[in-house]
Write an enzyme that holds these catalytic residues in place. Sequence first.
Site, PDB file in Angstrom:
ATOM      1  N   LYS A 157       0.791  -1.243   0.000  1.00 58.93           N
ATOM      2  CA  LYS A 157       0.000   0.000   0.000  1.00 58.93           C
ATOM      3  C   LYS A 157       0.822   1.292   0.000  1.00 58.93           C
ATOM      4  CE  LYS A 157      -2.062  -1.352   3.745  1.00 58.93           C
ATOM      5  NZ  LYS A 157      -2.942  -1.615   4.874  1.00 58.93           N
ATOM      6  N   ASP A 192      -5.655  -5.302  10.639  1.00 59.23           N
ATOM      7  CA  ASP A 192      -6.956  -4.611  10.629  1.00 59.23           C
ATOM      8  C   ASP A 192      -8.132  -5.547  10.328  1.00 59.23           C
ATOM      9  OD1 ASP A 192      -6.086  -4.883   8.000  1.00 59.23           O
ATOM     10  OD2 ASP A 192      -6.480  -2.816   7.401  1.00 59.23           O
TER      11      ASP A 192
HETATM   12  C1  GLC Z   1      -2.736  -4.825   2.731  1.00 65.57           C
HETATM   13  C2  GLC Z   1      -1.954  -5.383   3.919  1.00 65.57           C
HETATM   14  C3  GLC Z   1      -2.864  -6.156   4.842  1.00 65.57           C
HETATM   15  C4  GLC Z   1      -4.063  -5.305   5.228  1.00 65.57           C
HETATM   16  C5  GLC Z   1      -4.779  -4.781   3.976  1.00 65.57           C
HETATM   17  C6  GLC Z   1      -5.951  -3.873   4.305  1.00 65.57           C
HETATM   18  O1  GLC Z   1      -3.174  -5.890   1.953  1.00 65.57           O
HETATM   19  O2  GLC Z   1      -0.898  -6.209   3.459  1.00 65.57           O
HETATM   20  O3  GLC Z   1      -2.181  -6.556   6.006  1.00 65.57           O
HETATM   21  O4  GLC Z   1      -4.947  -6.059   5.987  1.00 65.57           O
HETATM   22  O5  GLC Z   1      -3.852  -4.071   3.179  1.00 65.57           O
HETATM   23  O6  GLC Z   1      -5.574  -2.748   5.010  1.00 65.57           O
END
Ligand code: GLC
Length: 448
Positions: A157, A192
């Site tokens: 991200k 999360d």
């Molecule tokens: C990305 C991260 C993951 C998280 C997701 C949503 O995929 O690697 O850990 O849960 O974003 O935020």
Amino acid sequence: MTEAQTVAVNKVVDAFTVSDDRLSKIVQQFVIEMEKGLDHQGATIAMIPSFVAGRCTGDEKGSFMALDLGGTNLRVCHVTLLGAGEHTIRQQKYIVSEELKTGPMRHLCDFIADCVDSFLTENGTSESHEVIQLGYTFSFPVLQTSINRGVLKQWTKGFNCSGAVGKDVTILLQDSFRRKNINVNIAAIVNDTVGTLMAYAYKHPETTMGVIMGTGFNASYYEDMSKVKKWTGNKDEEMVINMECGAFDCERRVLPMNVYDNKMDRESINVHQQLYEKMVAGMYLGEITRNAMLDLIDQQFLFNGESSNDLNKNWSFETAYMSTIEVDESDDLSDTGHILESVLSIPSTTLVDRQIVKRLCNAVGVRAARLASCHIAGVLTHTGKVGHDCIVAIDGSLFEFYPNFGNNMGDALAAVLGEQARSKVKFDLARDGSGLGAAIIAMIAAKK
Ligand code: GLC
């Protein structure tokens, strides 16, 4: 619209169309990859045991702090669990600059510690001599070794801090707290998706999955640990698994990536990684659409062949614009015109231009929702829950705000599993759940 224009636009839209048949193949492959991830370390879908075992009852009580890092902001929260599924929460958001997101990890941790410190001062919690227990939602792939220990596998991200991959992220932050004499103990590290699942389960104990569809895309669910070959701990319990399913199909076996996806992928900071996430999550949809627009501009079928400096910039077309364009039902598509002309400085647009842009947004948005349903169909298939009642708790701007996202997901689920199975699955919005979830998990950890 001229005939040549129609042909060209249809061709682009076709590149984003995913047939029902293809969805079924994706689900089949997803189940295979899930099972590989449960069997051994190092598989494409990491399937990470979260060390959160058992379900909550809603009767949990106490006061805890929570941090939430991984989307657009850092959130610091103070949560009081009141029992009977009730809670109160005080929270504050802090902006994480691009510089912090890509600088040394130590700077990011010091920044987080400073935010916690000022939150404690402002909220009068800092005088307490007791150690404050904190749940740390760190939403990246962390290979956990206990409830509050884990090593960062890779960044996702748009984050890319140096000195973090391969390190224990709890130790790094705890170190900043110690250096600054902040009396806080990180009791749990939480993804999360896991926080969202726990938070929703606090009120609705029958919740089966926690999903994030926001900047990023990922999910967690309850697994019977006797089915997890790589797990060497207690096999008799149920545990939440953080799937890290955004990494699905990096081998490109089934995901229908097209030239616009490839271009976006090459320009991202994690090339060839998180390909499933990149076709679904809010961080990427605008950029994919921008690439499709530029193609039609270069073929002289859009904006009379003229782009603008703004539209030429990578990542300038935000996914939030797509939501506005998709709901624009005015005769002259005036909101669409506003975004293109006033925000992105395209000199002038015709109604046909605006209609074309609207179709492109729709094609990219519908594809994202249809693909997003595949991982849910995969989990239901793997856990033998197809046709059973099930609640999927979903948080994230895409699910909350993108027009028709939930309905399109539902239709795709019906196409793969049948109407009856779809009718049993409830997608519930679980807004801002991860702060509450992290507090609940910190409480479970502190009790142990
Ligand atoms: C990305 C991260 C993951 C998280 C997701 C949503 O995929 O690697 O850990 O849960 O974003 O935020």
